[in-house]
Write a protein that holds these residues in place. Structure first.
Motif, PDB file in Angstrom:
ATOM      1  N   THR A   1     -19.284 -38.850  74.829  1.00  0.00           N
ATOM      2  CA  THR A   1     -18.640 -40.133  74.530  1.00  0.00           C
ATOM      3  C   THR A   1     -17.205 -39.934  74.057  1.00  0.00           C
ATOM      4  O   THR A   1     -16.320 -40.734  74.360  1.00  0.00           O
ATOM      5  CB  THR A   1     -19.433 -40.883  73.446  1.00  0.00           C
ATOM      6  N   SER A   2     -16.978 -38.866  73.312  1.00  0.00           N
ATOM      7  CA  SER A   2     -15.624 -38.585  72.823  1.00  0.00           C
ATOM      8  C   SER A   2     -15.119 -37.211  73.268  1.00  0.00           C
ATOM      9  O   SER A   2     -14.013 -36.826  72.908  1.00  0.00           O
ATOM     10  CB  SER A   2     -15.589 -38.652  71.286  1.00  0.00           C
ATOM     11  N   ARG A   3     -15.936 -36.495  74.051  1.00  0.00           N
ATOM     12  CA  ARG A   3     -15.547 -35.152  74.495  1.00  0.00           C
ATOM     13  C   ARG A   3     -15.675 -35.020  76.008  1.00  0.00           C
ATOM     14  O   ARG A   3     -16.567 -34.350  76.529  1.00  0.00           O
ATOM     15  CB  ARG A   3     -16.425 -34.108  73.798  1.00  0.00           C
ATOM     16  N   PRO A   4     -14.792 -35.677  76.767  1.00  0.00           N
ATOM     17  CA  PRO A   4     -14.883 -35.595  78.229  1.00  0.00           C
ATOM     18  C   PRO A   4     -14.667 -34.197  78.773  1.00  0.00           C
ATOM     19  O   PRO A   4     -15.059 -33.901  79.904  1.00  0.00           O
ATOM     20  CB  PRO A   4     -13.775 -36.544  78.701  1.00  0.00           C
ATOM     21  N   ASN A   5     -14.067 -33.315  77.971  1.00  0.00           N
ATOM     22  CA  ASN A   5     -13.797 -31.956  78.446  1.00  0.00           C
ATOM     23  C   ASN A   5     -15.057 -31.127  78.648  1.00  0.00           C
ATOM     24  O   ASN A   5     -15.024 -30.102  79.335  1.00  0.00           O
ATOM     25  CB  ASN A   5     -12.844 -31.233  77.491  1.00  0.00           C
ATOM     26  N   ILE A   6     -16.184 -31.542  78.069  1.00  0.00           N
ATOM     27  CA  ILE A   6     -17.428 -30.784  78.265  1.00  0.00           C
ATOM     28  C   ILE A   6     -18.356 -31.466  79.267  1.00  0.00           C
ATOM     29  O   ILE A   6     -19.451 -30.972  79.533  1.00  0.00           O
ATOM     30  CB  ILE A   6     -18.185 -30.590  76.931  1.00  0.00           C
ATOM     31  N   MET A   7     -17.922 -32.578  79.853  1.00  0.00           N
ATOM     32  CA  MET A   7     -18.819 -33.351  80.717  1.00  0.00           C
ATOM     33  C   MET A   7     -19.282 -32.563  81.932  1.00  0.00           C
ATOM     34  O   MET A   7     -20.458 -32.595  82.307  1.00  0.00           O
ATOM     35  CB  MET A   7     -18.151 -34.653  81.151  1.00  0.00           C
ATOM     36  N   PHE A   8     -18.373 -31.839  82.584  1.00  0.00           N
ATOM     37  CA  PHE A   8     -18.740 -31.110  83.805  1.00  0.00           C
ATOM     38  C   PHE A   8     -19.851 -30.102  83.539  1.00  0.00           C
ATOM     39  O   PHE A   8     -20.878 -30.089  84.216  1.00  0.00           O
ATOM     40  CB  PHE A   8     -17.516 -30.399  84.395  1.00  0.00           C
ATOM     41  N   VAL A   9     -19.667 -29.254  82.540  1.00  0.00           N
ATOM     42  CA  VAL A   9     -20.652 -28.200  82.296  1.00  0.00           C
ATOM     43  C   VAL A   9     -21.959 -28.772  81.746  1.00  0.00           C
ATOM     44  O   VAL A   9     -23.047 -28.255  82.045  1.00  0.00           O
ATOM     45  CB  VAL A   9     -20.063 -27.123  81.350  1.00  0.00           C
ATOM     46  N   VAL A  10     -21.898 -29.854  80.966  1.00  0.00           N
ATOM     47  CA  VAL A  10     -23.121 -30.479  80.461  1.00  0.00           C
ATOM     48  C   VAL A  10     -23.928 -31.068  81.620  1.00  0.00           C
ATOM     49  O   VAL A  10     -25.151 -30.896  81.702  1.00  0.00           O
ATOM     50  CB  VAL A  10     -22.795 -31.576  79.422  1.00  0.00           C
ATOM     51  N   CYS A  11     -23.247 -31.770  82.535  1.00  0.00           N
ATOM     52  CA  CYS A  11     -23.932 -32.330  83.706  1.00  0.00           C
ATOM     53  C   CYS A  11     -24.477 -31.228  84.610  1.00  0.00           C
ATOM     54  O   CYS A  11     -25.525 -31.393  85.243  1.00  0.00           O
ATOM     55  CB  CYS A  11     -22.978 -33.229  84.486  1.00  0.00           C
ATOM     56  N   LEU A  12     -23.779 -30.109  84.659  1.00  0.00           N
ATOM     57  CA  LEU A  12     -24.247 -28.971  85.450  1.00  0.00           C
ATOM     58  C   LEU A  12     -25.549 -28.424  84.877  1.00  0.00           C
ATOM     59  O   LEU A  12     -26.514 -28.160  85.611  1.00  0.00           O
ATOM     60  CB  LEU A  12     -23.170 -27.873  85.470  1.00  0.00           C
ATOM     61  N   CYS A  13     -25.612 -28.280  83.569  1.00  0.00           N
ATOM     62  CA  CYS A  13     -26.841 -27.804  82.918  1.00  0.00           C
ATOM     63  C   CYS A  13     -27.965 -28.837  83.036  1.00  0.00           C
ATOM     64  O   CYS A  13     -29.143 -28.480  83.116  1.00  0.00           O
ATOM     65  CB  CYS A  13     -26.562 -27.504  81.443  1.00  0.00           C
TER      66      CYS A  13
ATOM     67  N   VAL B   1     -12.122 -32.133  67.517  1.00  0.00           N
ATOM     68  CA  VAL B   1     -11.426 -32.614  68.706  1.00  0.00           C
ATOM     69  C   VAL B   1     -11.957 -34.001  69.080  1.00  0.00           C
ATOM     70  O   VAL B   1     -13.152 -34.273  68.961  1.00  0.00           O
ATOM     71  CB  VAL B   1     -11.626 -31.642  69.888  1.00  0.00           C
ATOM     72  N   GLY B   2     -11.068 -34.894  69.511  1.00  0.00           N
ATOM     73  CA  GLY B   2     -11.489 -36.246  69.878  1.00  0.00           C
ATOM     74  C   GLY B   2     -10.463 -36.915  70.771  1.00  0.00           C
ATOM     75  O   GLY B   2      -9.651 -36.249  71.429  1.00  0.00           O
ATOM     76  N   LEU B   3     -10.483 -38.232  70.790  1.00  0.00           N
ATOM     77  CA  LEU B   3      -9.587 -39.026  71.632  1.00  0.00           C
ATOM     78  C   LEU B   3      -8.586 -39.782  70.768  1.00  0.00           C
ATOM     79  O   LEU B   3      -8.961 -40.416  69.784  1.00  0.00           O
ATOM     80  CB  LEU B   3     -10.393 -40.025  72.466  1.00  0.00           C
ATOM     81  N   TRP B   4      -7.311 -39.737  71.177  1.00  0.00           N
ATOM     82  CA  TRP B   4      -6.244 -40.398  70.436  1.00  0.00           C
ATOM     83  C   TRP B   4      -5.701 -41.570  71.257  1.00  0.00           C
ATOM     84  O   TRP B   4      -5.367 -41.423  72.437  1.00  0.00           O
ATOM     85  CB  TRP B   4      -5.118 -39.410  70.126  1.00  0.00           C
ATOM     86  N   TYR B   5      -5.634 -42.743  70.631  1.00  0.00           N
ATOM     87  CA  TYR B   5      -5.119 -43.944  71.281  1.00  0.00           C
ATOM     88  C   TYR B   5      -3.905 -44.444  70.505  1.00  0.00           C
ATOM     89  O   TYR B   5      -4.064 -45.093  69.463  1.00  0.00           O
ATOM     90  CB  TYR B   5      -6.204 -45.024  71.338  1.00  0.00           C
ATOM     91  N   PRO B   6      -2.697 -44.150  70.978  1.00  0.00           N
ATOM     92  CA  PRO B   6      -1.486 -44.565  70.259  1.00  0.00           C
ATOM     93  C   PRO B   6      -1.278 -46.071  70.297  1.00  0.00           C
ATOM     94  O   PRO B   6      -1.725 -46.753  71.230  1.00  0.00           O
ATOM     95  CB  PRO B   6      -0.369 -43.822  71.005  1.00  0.00           C
ATOM     96  N   SER B   7      -0.589 -46.600  69.295  1.00  0.00           N
ATOM     97  CA  SER B   7      -0.378 -48.048  69.189  1.00  0.00           C
ATOM     98  C   SER B   7       0.696 -48.557  70.133  1.00  0.00           C
ATOM     99  O   SER B   7       0.558 -49.611  70.745  1.00  0.00           O
ATOM    100  CB  SER B   7       0.005 -48.408  67.751  1.00  0.00           C
ATOM    101  N   HIS B   8       1.784 -47.824  70.245  1.00  0.00           N
ATOM    102  CA  HIS B   8       2.924 -48.332  70.992  1.00  0.00           C
ATOM    103  C   HIS B   8       3.290 -47.375  72.120  1.00  0.00           C
ATOM    104  O   HIS B   8       3.831 -46.301  71.898  1.00  0.00           O
ATOM    105  CB  HIS B   8       4.128 -48.513  70.065  1.00  0.00           C
TER     106      HIS B   8
ATOM    107  N   LEU C   1      -7.017 -42.257  77.335  1.00  0.00           N
ATOM    108  CA  LEU C   1      -8.128 -42.032  78.237  1.00  0.00           C
ATOM    109  C   LEU C   1      -9.182 -43.124  78.035  1.00  0.00           C
ATOM    110  O   LEU C   1      -9.703 -43.304  76.938  1.00  0.00           O
ATOM    111  CB  LEU C   1      -8.742 -40.656  77.963  1.00  0.00           C
ATOM    112  N   ILE C   2      -9.491 -43.869  79.095  1.00  0.00           N
ATOM    113  CA  ILE C   2     -10.428 -44.985  78.975  1.00  0.00           C
ATOM    114  C   ILE C   2     -11.663 -44.818  79.853  1.00  0.00           C
ATOM    115  O   ILE C   2     -12.669 -45.500  79.647  1.00  0.00           O
ATOM    116  CB  ILE C   2      -9.755 -46.330  79.314  1.00  0.00           C
ATOM    117  N   SER C   3     -11.629 -43.931  80.844  1.00  0.00           N
ATOM    118  CA  SER C   3     -12.763 -43.785  81.748  1.00  0.00           C
ATOM    119  C   SER C   3     -12.735 -42.393  82.366  1.00  0.00           C
ATOM    120  O   SER C   3     -11.667 -41.872  82.687  1.00  0.00           O
ATOM    121  CB  SER C   3     -12.696 -44.853  82.848  1.00  0.00           C
ATOM    122  N   TRP C   4     -13.917 -41.798  82.539  1.00  0.00           N
ATOM    123  CA  TRP C   4     -13.992 -40.479  83.162  1.00  0.00           C
ATOM    124  C   TRP C   4     -15.415 -40.235  83.657  1.00  0.00           C
ATOM    125  O   TRP C   4     -16.364 -40.834  83.181  1.00  0.00           O
ATOM    126  CB  TRP C   4     -13.593 -39.385  82.157  1.00  0.00           C
ATOM    127  N   HIS C   5     -15.553 -39.363  84.653  1.00  0.00           N
ATOM    128  CA  HIS C   5     -16.881 -38.957  85.092  1.00  0.00           C
ATOM    129  C   HIS C   5     -16.821 -37.658  85.869  1.00  0.00           C
ATOM    130  O   HIS C   5     -15.781 -37.279  86.417  1.00  0.00           O
ATOM    131  CB  HIS C   5     -17.566 -40.058  85.926  1.00  0.00           C
TER     132      HIS C   5
END
Length: 240
Positions: A128-140, A168-175, A209-213
């Motif tokens: 949900t907040s760590r898209p960088n591990i999505m590939f390997v998690v889905c692989l397992c 590590v997480g996701l940063w959403y700047p205001s401006h 970052l708002i969407s990933w898969h």
């Protein structure tokens, strides 16, 4: 239109967003009066208790500042490490080695189904907040029905990586200037079992970052160009 959880109300140039999950509600607006109106309407129909400014919801930590919003799951990440007894384990610089080519490992030794599936489920929620591990998690996750020690070792490698990157997480700047950007990529014949490719896409709005898969493609591509077109097609569909 089925089982709506997100509700939007516009009043002139102002807007209020209401997100509902079971008995929990998150809401925010561009004007305080819209929030006050919503609270009054809810109290007139239901017994509700107002909490405070959003800081924790469904194991997702939210830190709001004048510069932006930071989302992470550091507390949940530490809970996973404790649950699977990896608190004192070694750290890893990456979530998977570059030479990792996972397959069915037919001759490998089996592992406990409940423990393996529990680990995969915990890691999937962490994406949900760590898209960088999505590939390997889905692989397992592909080998949950016939899991082996090699698969469990690969999943534990992810925990070793998380141990050193719990914050590590996701940063959403205001401006930032408003623009929408999408990226897509794919491997070619990456799966050793059926030679299908894996598509990866991500989308950024206002540099956020708002969407990933990361998903295996439904068909076997005959060329790298075809594999890239399939990934680009799914990326464009998501943008639209």
């Amino acid at each position: 239109m089925i089982d709506n959880t997100l509700f939007i109300k516009k009043s002139n140039s102002e807007i209020i967003l209401v997100q509902i999950y079971v008995d929990g509600i998150i809401f925010g607006a561009t004007q305080d009066s819209l929030c006050e109106e919503f609270v009054a309407a809810m109290k007139g129909e239901f017994e509700i208790s107002m909490m405070r400014e959003l800081s924790f919801f469904l194991r997702l930590q939210v830190k709001q500042t004048k510069d932006g919003i930071f989302l992470c799951q550091s507390k949940y990440c530490k809970e996973i490490l404790k649950k699977f007894e990896m608190e004192s384990g070694k750290e890893a610089n990456t979530h998977m080695p570059s030479s990792c080519y996972m397959d069915a490992d037919v001759a490998g030794k089996g592992v406990d189904q409940t423990k393996y599936r529990g680990l995969i489920g915990s890691l999937l929620y962490l994406t949900t907040s760590r898209p960088n591990i999505m590939f390997v998690v889905c692989l397992c996750a592909r080998y949950q029905a016939n899991r082996k020690e090699s698969h469990f070792k690969a999943a534990k490698r992810i925990l070793k990586y998380l141990k050193g990157t719990t914050n590590v997480g996701l940063w959403y700047p205001s401006h930032s200037p408003i623009h929408l950007i999408g990226y897509s990529d794919s491997d070619f014949a990456g799966c050793k079992l059926d030679r299908k490719n894996t598509s990866g896409t991500c989308h950024l709005l206002v540099s956020s970052l708002i969407s990933w898969h990361s998903k295996k493609q439904a068909f076997v591509a005959l060329s790298t160009a075809e594999a890239e077109y399939i990934a680009a097609g799914s990326c464009c569909a998501q943008i639209l």
